[in-house]
Design a protein around this motif. Structure first.
Motif, mmCIF file in Angstrom:
data_model
loop_
_atom_site.group_PDB
_atom_site.id
_atom_site.type_symbol
_atom_site.label_atom_id
_atom_site.label_comp_id
_atom_site.label_asym_id
_atom_site.label_seq_id
_atom_site.Cartn_x
_atom_site.Cartn_y
_atom_site.Cartn_z
ATOM 1 N N UNK A 1 0.923 -1.451 -0.159
ATOM 2 C CA UNK A 1 0.512 0.176 0.005
ATOM 3 C C UNK A 1 1.193 1.580 0.142
ATOM 4 N N UNK A 2 0.978 2.314 -1.026
ATOM 5 C CA UNK A 2 1.820 3.533 -1.061
ATOM 6 C C UNK A 2 0.905 3.895 0.170
ATOM 7 N N UNK A 3 1.930 5.160 0.518
ATOM 8 C CA UNK A 3 1.536 6.368 1.349
ATOM 9 C C UNK A 3 0.907 7.334 1.097
ATOM 10 N N UNK A 4 -0.794 7.473 1.640
ATOM 11 C CA UNK A 4 -1.729 8.103 0.913
ATOM 12 C C UNK A 4 -2.458 7.742 0.836
ATOM 13 N N UNK A 5 -2.090 5.966 0.718
ATOM 14 C CA UNK A 5 -3.709 5.544 0.298
ATOM 15 C C UNK A 5 -4.778 5.397 1.460
ATOM 16 N N UNK A 6 -5.904 5.375 0.548
ATOM 17 C CA UNK A 6 -6.959 4.781 1.932
ATOM 18 C C UNK A 6 -7.691 3.233 1.241
ATOM 19 N N UNK A 7 -7.425 2.366 1.700
ATOM 20 C CA UNK A 7 -7.623 1.076 1.284
ATOM 21 C C UNK A 7 -9.126 0.526 1.607
ATOM 22 N N UNK A 8 -10.726 -0.209 1.448
ATOM 23 C CA UNK A 8 -10.982 -0.772 2.424
ATOM 24 C C UNK A 8 -10.367 -2.456 2.255
ATOM 25 N N UNK A 9 -10.274 -3.301 3.027
ATOM 26 C CA UNK A 9 -10.147 -4.059 3.059
ATOM 27 C C UNK A 9 -10.413 -4.833 3.598
ATOM 28 N N UNK A 10 -10.570 -6.346 3.304
ATOM 29 C CA UNK A 10 -11.837 -7.793 4.193
ATOM 30 C C UNK A 10 -10.250 -8.484 4.101
ATOM 31 N N UNK A 11 -10.205 -9.186 5.075
ATOM 32 C CA UNK A 11 -8.989 -9.607 5.335
ATOM 33 C C UNK A 11 -9.592 -11.657 6.501
ATOM 34 N N UNK A 12 -9.293 -12.378 5.844
ATOM 35 C CA UNK A 12 -9.955 -13.827 5.732
ATOM 36 C C UNK A 12 -9.373 -14.049 7.160
ATOM 37 N N UNK A 13 -10.239 -14.757 7.816
ATOM 38 C CA UNK A 13 -10.102 -15.454 9.473
ATOM 39 C C UNK A 13 -8.925 -15.822 10.237
ATOM 40 N N UNK A 14 -8.218 -17.047 8.679
ATOM 41 C CA UNK A 14 -6.646 -17.091 9.303
ATOM 42 C C UNK A 14 -5.651 -16.559 8.851
ATOM 43 N N UNK A 15 -5.675 -15.143 8.229
ATOM 44 C CA UNK A 15 -5.149 -13.908 8.331
ATOM 45 C C UNK A 15 -5.656 -12.977 9.121
ATOM 46 N N UNK A 16 -6.398 -13.459 9.922
ATOM 47 C CA UNK A 16 -6.626 -12.335 11.514
ATOM 48 C C UNK A 16 -6.560 -13.018 12.225
ATOM 49 N N UNK A 17 -7.087 -13.052 12.960
ATOM 50 C CA UNK A 17 -7.580 -14.315 14.649
ATOM 51 C C UNK A 17 -7.192 -15.130 15.194
ATOM 52 N N UNK A 18 -8.146 -15.743 13.826
ATOM 53 C CA UNK A 18 -8.263 -17.815 13.640
ATOM 54 C C UNK A 18 -9.217 -18.213 14.787
ATOM 55 N N UNK A 19 -8.894 -18.778 15.054
ATOM 56 C CA UNK A 19 -9.797 -20.106 16.416
ATOM 57 C C UNK A 19 -9.138 -19.347 17.330
ATOM 58 N N UNK A 20 -8.274 -18.113 17.935
ATOM 59 C CA UNK A 20 -8.167 -17.686 18.922
ATOM 60 C C UNK A 20 -9.207 -16.852 19.855
ATOM 61 N N UNK A 21 -9.659 -16.189 17.974
ATOM 62 C CA UNK A 21 -10.171 -14.830 18.645
ATOM 63 C C UNK A 21 -9.278 -13.927 19.210
ATOM 64 N N UNK A 22 -9.685 -12.427 19.558
ATOM 65 C CA UNK A 22 -9.043 -11.708 20.492
ATOM 66 C C UNK A 22 -10.125 -10.438 21.021
ATOM 67 N N UNK A 23 -10.001 -10.660 22.451
ATOM 68 C CA UNK A 23 -10.830 -9.541 23.068
ATOM 69 C C UNK A 23 -12.100 -9.669 22.295
ATOM 70 N N UNK A 24 -13.055 -8.841 21.287
ATOM 71 C CA UNK A 24 -14.177 -8.396 21.302
ATOM 72 C C UNK A 24 -14.296 -8.896 19.891
ATOM 73 N N UNK A 25 -12.791 -9.625 19.279
ATOM 74 C CA UNK A 25 -13.547 -10.037 18.184
ATOM 75 C C UNK A 25 -12.984 -11.717 18.181
ATOM 76 N N UNK A 26 -15.141 -12.405 17.541
ATOM 77 C CA UNK A 26 -14.937 -13.933 17.864
ATOM 78 C C UNK A 26 -13.710 -14.277 17.676
ATOM 79 N N UNK A 27 -13.729 -15.791 17.632
ATOM 80 C CA UNK A 27 -13.127 -17.058 16.381
ATOM 81 C C UNK A 27 -13.353 -16.950 15.474
#
Length: 282
Positions: free
Chosen positions: A240-266
């Motif tokens: 991502x170049x500096x100055x960019x604004x992106x709308x991003x969608x991240x699959x669960x395996x590239x996020x917090x997966x089965x663990x979840x994180x605080x208020x993010x469900x597994x």
């Protein structure tokens, strides 16, 4: 300063009018105020008493105070508190067994019957071996099966969410599976792996719930290393170049997966609106 009081309660009044008339009255009043330190926060955060019902709480305080050493009334008041705690325990076990909040599973009637019989130590219809066996084996099996079922449902929902987003107009895909839509394309440098970056962002769950945003920090960008975040963010920030604004969608395996994180469900896919403000090489 010596002051006095005449404390008057009308029937059902929970907002006493006080006139301090002498030192003893003032000292009494001071002790009363002192021992409420931290009470309001406890009632709201731990006891979960809604503010609109505080007058009922104060009525209970006054009734309990007036009961003094009345053993009969004290026993009843303790019963109310223990009964409420027993109900909380039942709901906790329901959530444990079903892996869902606010889903009744155990029988209310049978639970309170067992509770009363156990407290009386009379009429208990199961021996300790049977009780331990039911809870340890049957209860844990039910909880394990339901937990696996719920997690599989969440994994499928995450896959369905990403599949739907991939079909949206203007969506691009990074090699690691992250999807993005360019809202504004910047012309600055692209961060390297390990670079320190400054980013403004808002993070949402698939249902639209905002779980984090730099707006909570007064709109100031967050600062971190590109290799010190979830894998999905690393993919985005190193493309991502500096100055960019992106709308991003991240699959669960590239996020917090089965663990979840605080208020993010597994197994939760995540959506971010990200603005790369600046980059500083390490």
């Amino acid at each position: 300063m010596v002051v006095t009081a005449a404390l008057m309660f009308s029937c059902g009044n929970t907002n006493p009018k006080v006139k301090l008339r002498n030192t003893v009255d003032s000292l009494s009043y001071a002790y009363g105020v002192k021992y409420t330190n931290g009470l309001r926060g406890y009632l709201e955060q731990q006891a979960h008493i809604d503010s609109i019902y505080m007058s009922e709480f104060y009525k209970g305080v006054m009734d309990g105070f007036k009961a003094g050493n009345d053993k009969k009334r004290n026993a009843y008041y303790w019963g109310l508190q223990i009964g409420q705690r027993a109900n909380e325990i039942l709901m906790e076990r329901d959530a444990e067994l079903t892996s869902k909040d606010s889903v009744p599973f155990l029988s209310r009637d049978k639970f309170i019957a067992g509770f009363i019989n156990g407290a009386r130590e009379q009429g208990v219809q199961l021996d300790s071996r049977q009780i331990d066996s039911l809870i340890t084996f049957i209860g844990q099996k039910i909880a394990s099966d339901n937990r696996e079922k719920v997690l599989n449902e969440k994994k499928k929902a995450s896959v369905d969410y990403m599949t739907k987003k991939a079909k949206t107009a203007g969506i691009n895909k990074l090699p690691g599976g992250v999807l993005y839509k360019v809202i504004k394309q910047g012309s600055g440098k692209i961060p390297t792996l390990g670079a320190v970056v400054k980013v403004k962002y808002e993070g949402k769950l698939p249902d639209g719930t905002v779980f984090d945003t730099t707006d909570k920090r007064g709109g100031q960008p967050a600062e971190f290393r590109t290799d010190g975040v979830i894998p999905g963010w690393t993919q985005v920030l190193t493309n991502m170049p500096v100055g960019s604004v992106w709308q991003v969608f991240i699959p669960q395996e590239q996020a917090y997966g089965e663990r979840g994180y605080y208020n993010i469900p597994p197994y939760s896919a995540l959506e971010f609106t990200m603005e790369l403000v600046d980059v500083v090489e390490p």
